[in-house]
Design an enzyme around this catalytic site. Structure first.
Site, PDB file in Angstrom:
ATOM      1  N   SER A 245       0.811  -1.247  -0.030  1.00 52.04           N
ATOM      2  CA  SER A 245       0.143  -0.049  -0.056  1.00 52.04           C
ATOM      3  C   SER A 245       0.764   1.301  -0.048  1.00 52.04           C
ATOM      4  O   SER A 245       0.263   2.564  -0.207  1.00 52.04           O
ATOM      5  CB  SER A 245      -0.865  -0.033   1.027  1.00 52.04           C
ATOM      6  OG  SER A 245      -0.393   0.051   2.596  1.00 52.04           O
ATOM      7  N   LYS A 290      -6.151   5.329   8.027  1.00 52.26           N
ATOM      8  CA  LYS A 290      -5.103   5.911   7.657  1.00 52.26           C
ATOM      9  C   LYS A 290      -5.183   7.366   7.614  1.00 52.26           C
ATOM     10  O   LYS A 290      -4.237   8.401   7.534  1.00 52.26           O
ATOM     11  CB  LYS A 290      -4.801   5.426   5.937  1.00 52.26           C
ATOM     12  CG  LYS A 290      -4.132   4.069   6.236  1.00 52.26           C
ATOM     13  CD  LYS A 290      -3.649   3.610   5.037  1.00 52.26           C
ATOM     14  CE  LYS A 290      -2.976   2.190   5.028  1.00 52.26           C
ATOM     15  NZ  LYS A 290      -2.162   1.498   3.919  1.00 52.26           N
TER      16      LYS A 290
END
Length: 347
Positions: A245, A290
């Site tokens: 990611s 996030k």
């Protein structure tokens, strides 16, 4: 004496119940819990030889993942920014701890390779790309590969024909049917061997409805092993961060150091997303977590992939936590560069 014993037991039973409650709360479950991690400044992690410095920073964002116990399961269910997932959604059904960690580290390496390729091509710099074969990062128990292949094996040929990429291996195996025999050429620690395997049906739980590829040798998550040679050299120290990611943010940091322009414009810029060698940004899990991690690190801007509703969920989280951080949708590396071109420098 007998009465005293009864009296003592009654006096202690609340503590016994409390102990049982504590033990039950700490009992591990077949679930994983995820929660906001951190936002790490990329400049100390990514080092381009003689690279240019910037006034601002690019940051990768992380999600903490761990096995959940009863207490954590309840905590996650009551929290907007913690989630629990069945073990099978995080790890392969038969995946060991070693195989899971190896797969995550290999996915991280693949994301670094893609980042180098995209950044160097965009900057017009020299790069050499060498696909070396298919890395085995896991096998399915009960399938042919489980008995003859191990994590770390590199498949370099199928029936004598060179194999360079995972897609090439997958397409090659689709030409065969159940009970057909194939021979793989495999390398491990510079030792080469020939391995004969018979295609068998995949376990029913692993076959998706309508999937025509119901037979195979039982390799999970095959990954193309790539060597990328660049000039100037690029060193990336991920300190055991796993998964793909961070690929997009690696690309931005490499490109920023390769080129003379300060692409940060003085801002603290966080983000997430996978990166492929065509420059497309893929979706990731834990986008809301996030966003929280980036906000905790005082980020000014957060790049969110458009795919799989990542951008939509990032906007929802930003509104919910009342952050002033700007959420920017991106589908490609060029989208991010176009946004940064139009961004006024921070004073």
């Amino acid at each position: 004496m007998e009465k005293n014993r009864v009296f003592n037991f009654r006096a202690q039973w609340p503590w016994v119940i409390l102990l049982l409650i504590i033990l039950a709360a700490l009992l591990p479950l077949p679930y994983y819990m995820t929660q906001p991690g951190s936002a790490k400044v990329l400049e100390p992690i990514v080092d381009v030889e003689n690279g240019d410095e910037s006034k601002g920073v690019f940051m990768l964002t992380t999600v903490l993942v761990g096995k959940a116990n009863v207490a954590e399961y309840i905590w996650a269910k009551a929290s907007e920014y913690r989630d629990v997932f069945p073990k099978e959604q995080i790890r392969g059904t038969d995946e060991t701890d070693e195989e899971y960690e190896a797969r995550q580290l290999q996915l991280m390496q693949s994301s670094q390779d893609a980042a180098r390729i995209v950044a160097f091509k965009a900057a017009g710099k020299e790069i050499e790309i060498l696909h070396k074969g298919v890395l085995v990062t896991g096998v399915i128990s009960g399938m042919p590969a489980a008995k003859k292949l191990v994590v770390g094996d590199l498949i370099i040929a199928l029936n004598g024909e060179p194999i360079y990429t995972a897609e090439q291996l997958i397409q090659g195996l689709k030409k065969f049917s159940e009970n057909d025999k194939v021979t793989l050429t495999v390398k491990n620690s510079d030792q080469k061997k020939e391995v004969e395997l018979t295609l068998k049906p995949f376990p029913e739980k692993l076959v998706k409805n309508g999937d025509q590829n119901k037979f195979g040798i039982g390799i999970t998550y095959p990954v193309t092993f790539t060597e990328v040679e660049t000039d100037p050299t690029v060193k990336i120290d991920t300190n055991q961060i796993g998964g793909p990611s961070a690929g997009f943010m690696f690309t931005l940091e490499i490109y920023d150091q390769l080129t003379k322009e300060d692409w940060t414009k003085g801002y603290r810029i966080a983000g997430t997303g996978t990166m492929n060698i065509e420059g497309k940004i893929g979706p990731i899990g834990g986008i809301k977590q996030k966003v929280v991690a980036a906000d905790n690190a005082n980020a000014d801007i957060f790049f969110a992939p458009v795919a799989a509703s990542n951008y939509k969920h990032a906007k929802e989280a930003a509104k919910d936590i009342n952050t002033e951080m700007k959420i920017v949708p991106v589908e490609t590396f060029q989208d991010a560069i176009d946004f940064l071109k139009g961004l006024e420098s921070k004073h």
